[in-house]
Design a protein around this motif. Sequence first.
Motif, PDB file in Angstrom:
ATOM      1  N   TYR A 208       0.330  12.426  54.805  1.00  8.89           N
ATOM      2  CA  TYR A 208       1.511  11.813  54.230  1.00  8.89           C
ATOM      3  C   TYR A 208       2.892  12.763  54.740  1.00  8.89           C
ATOM      4  CZ  TYR A 208      -2.864  11.825  51.304  1.00  8.89           C
ATOM      5  OH  TYR A 208      -3.696  11.551  50.888  1.00  8.89           O
ATOM      6  N   GLU A 209       3.622  13.079  55.658  1.00  8.15           N
ATOM      7  CA  GLU A 209       4.068  12.768  56.303  1.00  8.15           C
ATOM      8  C   GLU A 209       5.468  12.191  56.011  1.00  8.15           C
ATOM      9  OE1 GLU A 209       7.469  15.716  58.738  1.00  8.15           O
ATOM     10  OE2 GLU A 209       4.815  16.125  57.958  1.00  8.15           O
ATOM     11  N   GLU A 210       4.487  10.812  56.132  1.00  2.00           N
ATOM     12  CA  GLU A 210       4.893   9.909  56.415  1.00  2.00           C
ATOM     13  C   GLU A 210       5.822   8.492  55.961  1.00  2.00           C
ATOM     14  OE1 GLU A 210       1.682   7.358  58.255  1.00  2.00           O
ATOM     15  OE2 GLU A 210       1.332   8.540  60.185  1.00  2.00           O
ATOM     16  N   TYR A 211       5.364   9.356  54.406  1.00  2.00           N
ATOM     17  CA  TYR A 211       5.672   9.134  53.101  1.00  2.00           C
ATOM     18  C   TYR A 211       7.243   9.692  52.731  1.00  2.00           C
ATOM     19  CZ  TYR A 211       0.985   6.821  52.678  1.00  2.00           C
ATOM     20  OH  TYR A 211      -0.442   6.013  52.761  1.00  2.00           O
ATOM     21  N   GLY A 212       7.393  10.857  53.391  1.00  2.00           N
ATOM     22  CA  GLY A 212       8.610  10.674  52.853  1.00  2.00           C
ATOM     23  C   GLY A 212      10.030   9.704  53.404  1.00  2.00           C
ATOM     24  N   ASN A 213       9.215   9.381  54.384  1.00  4.78           N
ATOM     25  CA  ASN A 213      10.612   7.595  54.979  1.00  4.78           C
ATOM     26  C   ASN A 213      10.782   6.584  53.468  1.00  4.78           C
ATOM     27  OD1 ASN A 213      11.724   9.056  56.843  1.00  4.78           O
ATOM     28  ND2 ASN A 213      10.125   8.282  58.188  1.00  4.78           N
TER      29      ASN A 213
ATOM     30  N   ASP B 299      14.594   1.777  51.787  1.00  2.00           N
ATOM     31  CA  ASP B 299      13.156   1.211  50.475  1.00  2.00           C
ATOM     32  C   ASP B 299      14.586  -0.207  50.280  1.00  2.00           C
ATOM     33  OD1 ASP B 299      15.849   2.179  50.068  1.00  2.00           O
ATOM     34  OD2 ASP B 299      15.331   3.324  47.937  1.00  2.00           O
ATOM     35  N   ASP B 300      14.602  -0.864  50.813  1.00  2.00           N
ATOM     36  CA  ASP B 300      15.805  -1.814  50.808  1.00  2.00           C
ATOM     37  C   ASP B 300      14.384  -2.854  50.724  1.00  2.00           C
ATOM     38  OD1 ASP B 300      18.041  -1.689  50.935  1.00  2.00           O
ATOM     39  OD2 ASP B 300      18.294  -2.518  52.611  1.00  2.00           O
TER      40      ASP B 300
ATOM     41  N   VAL C 251       5.642   1.680  55.129  1.00  2.00           N
ATOM     42  CA  VAL C 251       5.172   2.018  55.642  1.00  2.00           C
ATOM     43  C   VAL C 251       3.790   2.235  56.251  1.00  2.00           C
ATOM     44  CG1 VAL C 251       4.164   4.610  55.003  1.00  2.00           C
ATOM     45  CG2 VAL C 251       6.341   4.617  54.675  1.00  2.00           C
ATOM     46  N   LYS C 252       2.861   1.619  55.166  1.00  2.00           N
ATOM     47  CA  LYS C 252       1.833   1.447  55.880  1.00  2.00           C
ATOM     48  C   LYS C 252       1.536   0.472  55.235  1.00  2.00           C
ATOM     49  CE  LYS C 252      -3.211   3.292  55.411  1.00  2.00           C
ATOM     50  NZ  LYS C 252      -4.275   3.965  54.797  1.00  2.00           N
TER      51      LYS C 252
END
Length: 67
Positions: free
Chosen positions: A41-46, A51-52, A58-59
Amino acid sequence: MDIDTLQGYAYFFLTVFLTVGLYAYIYHLYKNKKDESGVDYEEYGNMALNDDIDDTPVKSVSDKKDK
């Protein structure tokens, strides 16, 4: 030993105990990045930073259903 000395020792040992506990908790979080299902879930921190509308997701999600 008066009360001021006892309070000083108690404050020192409480500070050391809480500092060690904090570092142990941080180590635990970074050691176990993935949950039981293997998702990191650390990938979702970006998501908040990237968010453009033109940014890569992310996935990636496909429209095809896997059977």
